[in-house]
Design an enzyme around this catalytic site. Structure first.
Site, PDB file in Angstrom:
ATOM      1  N   SER A  92       0.803  -1.227   0.000  1.00 30.19           N
ATOM      2  CA  SER A  92       0.000   0.000   0.000  1.00 30.19           C
ATOM      3  C   SER A  92       0.844   1.290   0.000  1.00 30.19           C
ATOM      4  O   SER A  92       1.516   1.578  -0.974  1.00 30.19           O
ATOM      5  CB  SER A  92      -0.949  -0.052   1.187  1.00 30.19           C
ATOM      6  OG  SER A  92      -1.928   0.920   1.081  1.00 30.19           O
TER       7      SER A  92
ATOM      8  N   GLU B 164     -10.370   7.087   8.496  1.00 32.45           N
ATOM      9  CA  GLU B 164      -9.168   7.510   9.193  1.00 32.45           C
ATOM     10  C   GLU B 164      -8.776   8.856   8.602  1.00 32.45           C
ATOM     11  O   GLU B 164      -9.095   9.149   7.437  1.00 32.45           O
ATOM     12  CB  GLU B 164      -8.040   6.493   8.977  1.00 32.45           C
ATOM     13  CG  GLU B 164      -8.334   5.168   9.641  1.00 32.45           C
ATOM     14  CD  GLU B 164      -7.160   4.199   9.544  1.00 32.45           C
ATOM     15  OE1 GLU B 164      -6.644   3.807  10.590  1.00 32.45           O
ATOM     16  OE2 GLU B 164      -6.764   3.841   8.422  1.00 32.45           O
TER      17      GLU B 164
HETATM   18  C1  G16 Z   1      -2.715   0.770   6.524  1.00 37.49           C
HETATM   19  C2  G16 Z   1      -4.016   0.497   7.249  1.00 37.49           C
HETATM   20  C3  G16 Z   1      -4.589   1.775   7.787  1.00 37.49           C
HETATM   21  C4  G16 Z   1      -3.564   2.476   8.656  1.00 37.49           C
HETATM   22  C5  G16 Z   1      -2.227   2.624   7.924  1.00 37.49           C
HETATM   23  C6  G16 Z   1      -1.128   3.119   8.826  1.00 37.49           C
HETATM   24  O1  G16 Z   1      -2.966   1.623   5.451  1.00 37.49           O
HETATM   25  O2  G16 Z   1      -4.903  -0.125   6.350  1.00 37.49           O
HETATM   26  O3  G16 Z   1      -5.752   1.476   8.505  1.00 37.49           O
HETATM   27  O4  G16 Z   1      -4.016   3.737   9.032  1.00 37.49           O
HETATM   28  O5  G16 Z   1      -1.826   1.379   7.419  1.00 37.49           O
HETATM   29  O6  G16 Z   1      -0.951   2.187   9.864  1.00 37.49           O
HETATM   30  P1  G16 Z   1       0.238   2.313  10.907  1.00 37.49           P
HETATM   31  O7  G16 Z   1       0.109   3.682  11.495  1.00 37.49           O
HETATM   32  O8  G16 Z   1      -0.025   1.217  11.897  1.00 37.49           O
HETATM   33  O9  G16 Z   1       1.511   2.180  10.147  1.00 37.49           O
HETATM   34  P2  G16 Z   1      -2.416   1.284   3.995  1.00 37.49           P
HETATM   35  O10 G16 Z   1      -3.024   2.316   3.122  1.00 37.49           O
HETATM   36  O11 G16 Z   1      -0.934   1.337   4.075  1.00 37.49           O
HETATM   37  O12 G16 Z   1      -2.947  -0.101   3.749  1.00 37.49           O
END
Ligand code: G16
Length: 540
Positions: free
Chosen positions: A64, A370
């Protein structure tokens, strides 16, 4: 299951010794070269999960928003939602098992989860555009086939498209056709129906610039845009022909740096948006006439959507219960506006759409976003049926409102947050309400805020409580944060270990940008000192 064949193939996807990984916020994520064994084993696990649920399971190969060199994998459960927490634990056990223990761990999981090994298994796979993704998804397929599962490889997909496919397949097509064509048609039809009623329909007055983060969003939007061109004209930037994925562009860059991406041409007051690398997040932004940059993040998206849905419910005279779900990163002004002006209940969960999604399921209409732009809206079966019934029974303006609600239900991807679907929802609402991006932005003023990252030796030394708003360990960290927060007006700060990157995240907000920046910096220093910072100490 032929355990000997599994052991033989597993050796071809050997685990680097000493490597321990956790199923984090959104699956496993780390440098792509460390993931081959995890992919193979997630193929095995997806087969077990499919046998246990007697349903199709999804496997998405993506990291992602992470840098191009990283990769990751997550499993998608039968209704398109994130993997159940108990299976996250199984995933972590299996990923970290030493080679000689793989068979035993598989049997343990099968026993604990009462998996009927005689059942058939079917798994669907998708991947993003990272250079490492194709090979890694082959390792997933190896895991599926050696354990006797059937599969369909969709190849390149956005993450939310894979969630949609899983949902469609397990509802026997009731949710939609499980093809990209089916996805394009379902969303575009709902969008075109909705915008027909807008003031400016038919003359293509809607136009939008989209930064695709050099990722999969570019490919899929290019395929899809002719389906909805009647209602919206889009111009794509950062389409992956020259730049690197998520580098100096994309939703995560724009949100965390609070500046426009490179590679997009912006005129004053022009509406622009950014996707992230796998198109599950979206943020909007514009430059005003004085050259100031304005970011419209997930909180403001949730507010726009909530107010539109509330108005429609009022119009049809239905009091379905609405709830908005946010995380600790939600701007304080957004929570105040939702609660005090819009009078909608707001709930705070831990970071990770899996937590928000779960909470949102408690309402007739659960709106979750979010601040980073990841979110969607869930409608309960009762709400969907009621709205459908009203769209047949009501007349004139009320009927029109019920029809709009019906279309908007189809336009949301209820399996997962989806940048393409959210973009179309937002564009439709702006058109129907006749709102400019500036008017949308002016709903409330964000409190100035800053997010920083701190590198520590082991980010798990930080543990949190109260939906991640308070640090429990290491000792003294929360007291230090409390003392720093006291120095600033309208201030708030928290820290948490990231579940997708090897860093600690720091968030601070305050009455001015200088104060927010300074508070975030001071908290970063406290983290560095008390939680085992590595490398250079944070610089102001
Ligand atoms: C993923 C999750 C999100 C989260 C983000 C950051 O996003 O799906 O819900 O807000 O990671 O997570 P962390 O702060 O734990 O690193 P994505 O868009 O990278 O799949």
């Amino acid at each position: 299951m032929d355990l000997d064949a599994i052991t033989k193939h597993s050796a071809l996807h050997a685990k680097p010794s000493g490597l321990i990984l956790q199923y984090g916020t959104a699956g496993f994520r780390t440098k792509a070269e460390h993931l081959d064994h995890v992919m193979f084993r997630m193929g095995l696990l997806a087969v077990l999960r499919s046998k246990q649920t007697k349903s199709t399971i999804g496997v998405m190969v993506t990291a992602s928003h992470n840098p191009e060199e990283d990769n990751g994998v997550k499993l998608v459960d039968p209704l398109g939602e994130m993997l159940a927490p108990s299976w996250e634990e199984h995933a972590t056990c299996l990923a970290n098992a030493e080679e000689q223990d793989v068979q035993r761990v598989l049997l343990d999981i099968s026993e604990k989860a009462a998996v009927d090994l005689q059942q058939d298994a079917f798994v669907v796979i998708g991947r993003d555009t990272r250079p490492s993704s194709e090979k890694l998804s082959q390792s997933v397929i190896d895991g599926i086939t050696v354990s006797g599962g059937q599969f369909h490889d969709y190849g390149l997909l956005t993450t939310p498209q894979l969630h949609y496919m899983v949902y469609c397949r397990n509802t026997q097509g009731q949710y939609g056709q499980a093809t990209t064509e089916g996805y394009y048609q379902k969303l575009s039809k709902a969008f075109v129906e909705l915008t027909k009623q807008a003031f400016c329909s038919g003359d293509k007055c809607l136009s939008l610039k989209v930064d695709c983060a050099n990722g999969i969003g570019a490919l899929k939007l290019r395929e899809m845009k002719n389906y909805f061109s009647e209602g919206l004209s889009i111009q794509l930037f950062n389409v992956g022909t020259t730049g690197k994925l998520n580098h100096l562009c994309g939703a995560d860059f724009v949100k965390s740096h609070q500046k426009p991406p490179q590679g997009i041409e912006m005129e004053p007051n022009e509406r622009c948006c950014s996707f992230d690398g796998d198109a599950d997040r979206i943020v909007y932004y514009y430059y005003d006439a004085d050259g100031h940059f304005h970011l419209i993040d997930g909180d403001k998206i949730a507010t726009l959507i909530s107010s539109f849905l509330k108005e429609l419910l009022l119009e049809i005279g239905e009091s379905l219960n609405i709830g908005v779900v946010q995380t600790a990163y939600a701007n304080g002004s957004s929570t105040r506006y939702l609660e005090e002006v819009m009078k909608v209940p707001v709930y705070c969960t831990k970071t990770g759409v899996k937590h928000l999604h779960h909470k949102a399921q408690e309402f007739d209409i659960g709106i979750y976003f979010e601040a980073n732009g990841h979110g969607t809206v869930l409608f309960s079966k009762t709400a969907e049926m009621k709205i459908k019934q009203l769209s047949e029974e009501l007349e004139d303006k009320k009927r029109k409102a019920a029809k709009m609600l019906e279309n908007i239900i189809d336009l949301f991807n209820q399996a997962a947050g989806d940048a393409i679907s959210d973009m179309l929802v937002i564009e439709a609402i702006l058109a129907l309400k006749g709102l400019t991006v500036q008017q949308w932005d002016a709903l409330y003023t964000d409190l100035p805020n800053r997010q920083l990252k701190v590198k520590v030796a082991d980010r798990q030394v930080i543990s949190t409580t109260d939906a991640e708003r308070k640090a429990v360990t290491p000792p003294g960290l929360q007291e230090a944060i409390d003392n720093l927060v006291k120095k600033y007006k309208l201030s708030r700060a928290f820290v948490r270990p990231s579940g997708t990157e090897d860093i600690v995240r720091v968030y601070a907000e305050a009455d001015s940008q200088e104060s927010a920046d300074s508070l975030a910096h001071e908290v970063s220093v406290a983290v560095f000192q008390l939680a085992g910072g590595v490398g250079e100490s944070p610089q102001p």
